[in-house]
Design a protein around this motif. Structure first.
Motif, short mmCIF file in Angstrom:
data_model
loop_
_atom_site.label_atom_id
_atom_site.label_comp_id
_atom_site.label_asym_id
_atom_site.label_seq_id
_atom_site.Cartn_x
_atom_site.Cartn_y
_atom_site.Cartn_z
N UNK A 199 103.98 11.20 94.52
CA UNK A 199 105.19 11.99 94.65
C UNK A 199 104.99 13.47 94.35
N UNK A 200 103.79 13.85 93.92
CA UNK A 200 103.50 15.27 93.76
C UNK A 200 102.33 15.61 94.68
N UNK A 201 102.39 16.82 95.23
CA UNK A 201 101.35 17.27 96.17
C UNK A 201 99.97 17.24 95.51
N UNK A 228 94.14 2.06 77.63
CA UNK A 228 95.08 3.13 77.30
C UNK A 228 95.17 4.16 78.41
N UNK A 229 96.41 4.45 78.83
CA UNK A 229 96.65 5.60 79.69
C UNK A 229 96.54 6.84 78.80
N UNK A 230 95.98 7.91 79.36
CA UNK A 230 96.00 9.21 78.66
C UNK A 230 97.15 10.00 79.28
N UNK A 231 98.34 9.81 78.70
CA UNK A 231 99.55 10.36 79.32
C UNK A 231 99.70 11.86 79.06
N UNK A 232 99.87 12.61 80.14
CA UNK A 232 100.23 14.02 80.01
C UNK A 232 101.73 14.12 80.22
N UNK A 233 102.34 15.23 79.80
CA UNK A 233 103.81 15.31 79.88
C UNK A 233 104.38 15.18 81.29
N UNK A 234 103.58 15.48 82.33
CA UNK A 234 104.11 15.36 83.69
C UNK A 234 103.31 14.39 84.56
N UNK A 235 102.48 13.55 83.93
CA UNK A 235 101.69 12.53 84.64
C UNK A 235 100.77 13.13 85.69
N UNK A 236 100.41 14.39 85.51
CA UNK A 236 99.36 15.00 86.32
C UNK A 236 98.22 15.40 85.37
N UNK A 237 96.99 15.45 85.88
CA UNK A 237 95.87 15.73 84.98
C UNK A 237 95.84 17.18 84.44
N UNK A 238 95.04 17.35 83.41
CA UNK A 238 94.77 18.68 82.86
C UNK A 238 93.31 19.01 83.17
N UNK A 239 93.10 20.07 83.94
CA UNK A 239 91.75 20.54 84.22
C UNK A 239 91.73 22.02 83.85
N UNK A 240 91.25 22.32 82.68
CA UNK A 240 91.34 23.71 82.20
C UNK A 240 90.34 23.95 81.08
N UNK A 241 90.08 25.22 80.84
CA UNK A 241 89.23 25.62 79.72
C UNK A 241 90.11 25.76 78.49
N UNK A 242 89.58 25.34 77.34
CA UNK A 242 90.39 25.38 76.11
C UNK A 242 90.50 26.82 75.62
N UNK A 266 105.37 27.22 81.94
CA UNK A 266 105.10 27.16 83.38
C UNK A 266 105.89 26.03 84.02
N UNK A 267 105.57 25.75 85.28
CA UNK A 267 106.32 24.72 85.99
C UNK A 267 105.59 23.39 85.91
N UNK A 268 106.27 22.37 85.38
CA UNK A 268 105.67 21.04 85.30
C UNK A 268 105.60 20.42 86.70
N UNK A 269 104.64 19.51 86.89
CA UNK A 269 104.44 18.91 88.21
C UNK A 269 105.27 17.62 88.38
N UNK A 270 105.60 16.94 87.27
CA UNK A 270 106.49 15.77 87.24
C UNK A 270 106.30 14.71 88.34
N UNK A 271 105.33 13.85 88.09
CA UNK A 271 105.06 12.74 89.01
C UNK A 271 106.02 11.58 88.73
N UNK A 272 106.66 11.05 89.79
CA UNK A 272 107.63 9.97 89.61
C UNK A 272 107.04 8.60 89.86
#
Lengths: 89, 382
Positions: free
Chosen positions: B56-58, B308-322, B373-379
């Protein structure tokens, strides 16, 4: 022993030769062997093959069988129909 | 173990192993993968083994669409001596409520805009695809034939072997105990087998990614959530697609081996690291599965497990530098669908790290979306 004809996992038809080959390739635990070749994934859940593989690993690494890492023992203890769990039977 | 490396990857699941391969195949030398237990012992090896593009998200849909292309040629590309068991029997997403159906329409519009050939079909057409489907109350379904199944153990094994041939070192049964920073940059990783000096660290630990980030004082917005699954005895092929009913919280597919894998999401599951199996799950999944697919009542369960699912707040992955730990990258938060997108997640991360052109904007998976920022929010998550 005839490693080609000796069956270690009866549920999944895995021979001793296949198990030994994986150990030679560096698969170090029952867990790793199970996931690559399905030994222990059949209806009996490794009741027979688990200890046979443990013996092979113990021999290969020169350690007591008791030190071989055991995989997690998971439910169900024996196969049960989904309909039974659903309460229909 | 090596005393230094160009890149240390923490986590020997699909994301860690695929990223190791994608970096190595682009010419990076001296890569070490650290895994606490054995490869695929975490979420990867516990997943439902499904591969779908119907998102449901691009962002999720693009990663999944391009990953399907990779799965199609993976045995050859990675020169795998076994078979990743990629079966394109499709995904049938059945809808029993109007709200769900309206959401599916929106999702399919996104999928079509990306060239994903999902069809919207009637209950009768769904019955032709899965003859044992219960169509009572069914409004409609979406179907994409090129979705399907792959064997997570073999996919990881394939990446592991291909990466090993390119010189990547894998240290299994090794724990990371600390990470050292100097002047805001990562300098070394402490493990149960000694220290490794490295200026680049990739945190691909799934639900444990938060624990690793805490070692550099960073709070990752992830939480663990237990999901349980079971597998039945194998039978003759009788179900082509994975059947998903979000209304019943159910997914269920027949693997090429013949067994059925299924699971249900529990809306009351607490945020916790518990991975024990429960009898409540057996009753719940059995009721849901035999409601949607009544024929399955005769199948015997041989094993259940949980992960275990590693749940992010919008069910999309995090790919970023800390932030404040330059050189440390996070690839986590896949929220239950990391396996199916991993081939292209790994490419995207490798391209970004090496300063190459990225095939899609990686910034969309950045941490900033959680701070204004804008959350991606996967349904469409089960």
């Amino acid at each position: 022993m005839q490693t080609k004809e000796t069956i270690v996992c009866r549920c999944e038809d895995i021979t001793l030769e296949e198990i030994k080959s994986l150990i030679d390739q560096g698969y170090r635990t029952i867990d790793e062997i199970k996931r690559v070749i399905r030994a222990g994934m059949g209806p009996c859940q490794g009741r027979t093959c688990r200890m046979l593989i443990a013996q092979e690993l113990a021999k290969y690494y020169g350690i007591p069988v008791g030190e071989v890492l055991m995989p997690t023992f998971r439910p169900t203890v024996r196969p049960v129909k989904l309909g039974t769990f659903a309460g229909g039977e | 173990m090596k005393k230094s490396a160009n890149v240390v990857i923490i986590g020997g699941g699909i994301t860690g192993c695929a990223t190791a391969y994608e970096l190595a195949v682009r010419g990076v030398k001296d890569i070490v993968v650290i895994e606490k237990q054995y490869l695929s012992s975490g979420a990867t090896g516990r997943c439902g083994a499904g591969v779908r593009q119907q998102w449901g998200t691009e962002t999720n849909a693009i990663l999944a669409r391009d990953s399907v292309k990779r799965f199609e040629g993976m045995n050859e590309e990675l020169e795998y001596d076994r078979d990743i068991e990629f079966k394109q029997g499709g995904y049938l997403m059945v809808s029993y409520t109007q709200n769900e159906w309206n959401q599916y329409k929106k999702n399919v519009a996104i999928q079509h805009s990306l060239g994903i050939p999902t069809k919207m079909i009637t209950p009768q057409e769904a019955l032709e695809i899965v003859p044992h489907l219960n169509i009572k109350g069914l409004i409609g379904a979406t179907f994409c034939q090129s979705d399907g199944h792959a064997n997570p153990f073999h996919v990881v094994d394939a990446y592991y072997k291909a990466a090993s041939r390119l010189g990547v070192k894998f240290e299994t049964y090794t724990s990371v105990t600390g990470i050292t920073r100097e002047k805001g940059k990562v300098t070394s990783v402490q493990t149960s087998k000694g220290d490794i000096a490295a200026s680049m660290v990739i945190n691909a630990c799934g639900y444990a990614a938060g624990t690793i980030c805490k070692m550099v004082g960073f709070e990752l917005p992830l939480y663990p959530q237990r999901h349980q699954a079971l597998v039945t005895e194998p039978v003759e092929p009788c179900q082509g697609p994975m059947v998903i009913s979000l209304h019943h919280r159910l997914y269920c597919q027949q693997t090429p081996h013949g067994s059925f894998i299924m699971g249900v999401g529990d809306p009351n599951e607490p945020k916790d690291f518990n991975i024990n199996s429960s009898w409540e799950f057996l009753e719940d999944v059995a009721r849901q599965a035999t409601t949607v697919l009544p024929l399955l009542k005769n199948l015997r369960v041989v094993r259940q497990w949980s992960g275990l699912y590693d749940m992010s707040p919008d069910a999309n992955p995090i790919l970023d530098e800390v932030p404040d730990a330059k050189g440390m990258w996070v690839a986590a938060g896949f929220s239950g669908h990391g396996f199916m997108v991993a081939p292209q997640t790994a490419v995207l991360l490798a391209q970004k790290i090496l300063g190459q052109n990225c095939f899609m904007p990686i910034e969309r998976f950045g941490l900033e979306r959680f701070s204004g920022g804008e959350l991606l929010l996967e349904s469409a998550v089960v």
